[in-house]
Design an enzyme around this catalytic site. Structure first.
Site, PDB file in Angstrom:
ATOM      1  N   LYS A  36     -26.537 -35.080  -0.952  1.00  0.00           N
ATOM      2  CA  LYS A  36     -25.830 -36.277  -0.355  1.00  0.00           C
ATOM      3  C   LYS A  36     -26.184 -37.687  -1.248  1.00  0.00           C
ATOM      4  O   LYS A  36     -25.340 -38.401  -1.544  1.00  0.00           O
ATOM      5  CB  LYS A  36     -26.443 -36.546   0.665  1.00  0.00           C
ATOM      6  N   ARG A 129     -36.214 -39.916  14.489  1.00  0.00           N
ATOM      7  CA  ARG A 129     -34.722 -40.083  13.998  1.00  0.00           C
ATOM      8  C   ARG A 129     -33.954 -39.108  14.878  1.00  0.00           C
ATOM      9  O   ARG A 129     -34.107 -39.424  16.097  1.00  0.00           O
ATOM     10  CB  ARG A 129     -34.692 -39.997  12.552  1.00  0.00           C
TER      11      ARG A 129
END
Ligand SMILES: *Cc1c(COP(=O)(O)O)cnc(C)c1O
Length: 353
Positions: A36, A129
């Site tokens: 990414k 998260r």
């Protein structure tokens, strides 16, 4: 053309191979190559995949679409957007998920596209998260998932050291194993993938400390920067200088170091705190916040000091140096800086083969 980022693909390939071998020597046969940070850059991604990975993982569907022709499984790392279900089914083979409503929507869309879609159910072990919180009733969530006929629960995973800075330990890794055992026993199923985290789990892997049930990691930063991320330590025999940012001096002049006049706020609403250092040889580089934030840069020449930055200008103290107008100054980057430069429309890429 400046600014640019030089990318040494040979070193990138070496790091990709190093991580793959380290994984395979420790019972992780198919680690996910996380790409990414390259923001959809095909040469970087292809270099890593060609090292021998079977899974390519990215947080954005737009990037997975660019990689359609690469002959590997595509993993969507960021849990799916409810508004993007159709693309998730079309362009990813496997996605990380936590919300049952999203998973049920994926199930309906998978049926419409005549597919079975693999998911990894994320468990939150305390980093806070994504993922079902580990003290919540995950078994009832799993039973709902198992009712989705076009969804295959391929495994479970966790993510650490991303928001809360929680590092992987025996305790949280064994908690993941305990969750795996509870799910397998309750539903008489076998979970194929137990995914024990990202580059912050690499140290435990290299120290042979991961429980043997952990059979997957998702590794990005370590491949790009040659370091694990639990303690931020460089890994011996990995390359830590794959990327170099180069920018051009567009002004070099002697000026005072203290601004003259009444001080308000700068272009970013911050009130600058500037120390008087007398007259100074000051340089301006054509490298602004539209390219990369200066906090993420380390000058290769330690005689250069970064003073400040606006959208398009980076001001440096060149007093101890002999640079002139038009000279090129080079920097290393950290992870945030790499992310910014690869994402910037203005930073040209130069590949070194
Ligand atoms: C970014 C990401 C990774 C890879 O993290 P690195 O620190 O770059 O290795 C793994 N898993 C998820 C869910 C991610 O978002």
């Amino acid at each position: 053309m400046y600014p640019n980022i030089e990318i040494n693909l040979r070193k990138l390939s070496k790091n990709a191979r190093f991580v793959l071998e380290a994984c395979q020597n420790n019972g992780i046969n198919f680690p996910f190559a996380v790409v990414k940070v390259f923001a959809g850059d095909l040469p970087c991604t292809k270099t890593i995949i060609d090292a021998g990975y079977h899974y390519l993982a990215d947080s954005r569907i737009e990037n997975l679409i660019k990689y359609t022709d690469l002959n590997v499984k595509k993993v969507l790392l960021r849990i799916s957007m409810p508004s993007d279900i159709e693309n998730v089914i079309r362009y990813s083979d496997l996605s990380l998920e936590s919300e049952i409503i999203t998973i049920e929507a994926l199930n309906i869309e998978a049926r419409a596209q005549k597919k079975i879609h693999d998911i990894i159910l994320m468990l939150d072990l305390g980093d806070l998260r994504e993922g079902i919180f580990c003290n919540d009733n995950y078994l009832s969530r799993v039973s709902e998932i198992l009712r989705c006929k076009n969804i295959n629960l391929l495994g479970i995973g966790t993510n650490l050291t991303c928001y809360g800075g929680v590092i992987p330990t025996d305790e949280n890794m064994n908690k993941l194993v305990e969750i795996k055992n509870n799910i397998e026993k309750e539903f008489q199923i076998k979970l194929e993938i137990i995914s024990g985290g990202n580059s912050s789990s690499l140290k435990m892997l290299l120290d042979h400390q991961l429980p043997q049930e952990i059979n997957n990691l998702r590794i990005g930063e370590a491949i790009a920067l040659g370091r694990e991320t639990a303690y931020g330590e460089n890994i011996p025999n990995m390359e830590d200088d794959i990327f170099t940012i180069n920018a051009e001096l567009i002004e070099v002049m002697k000026k005072p170091s203290l601004p003259i006049g009444e001080i308000g706020v700068n272009a970013f609403g911050e009130k600058p705190v500037i120390r008087d250092q007398g007259m100074m040889k000051r340089g301006i580089l054509a490298l602004g916040r539209q390219d990369v934030y200066y906090e993420n840069l380390i000058p290769l020449d330690s005689n250069i000091k970064i003073i400040g930055q606006s959208s398009d200008h980076l001001i440096v103290d060149l007093t101890k140096t002999d640079y002139h107008l038009g000279d090129i100054i080079s920097f290393n980057v950290n992870y945030g800086g790499l992310l910014q430069t690869m994402s910037s429309l203005y930073v040209k890429k130069i590949y070194i083969k």
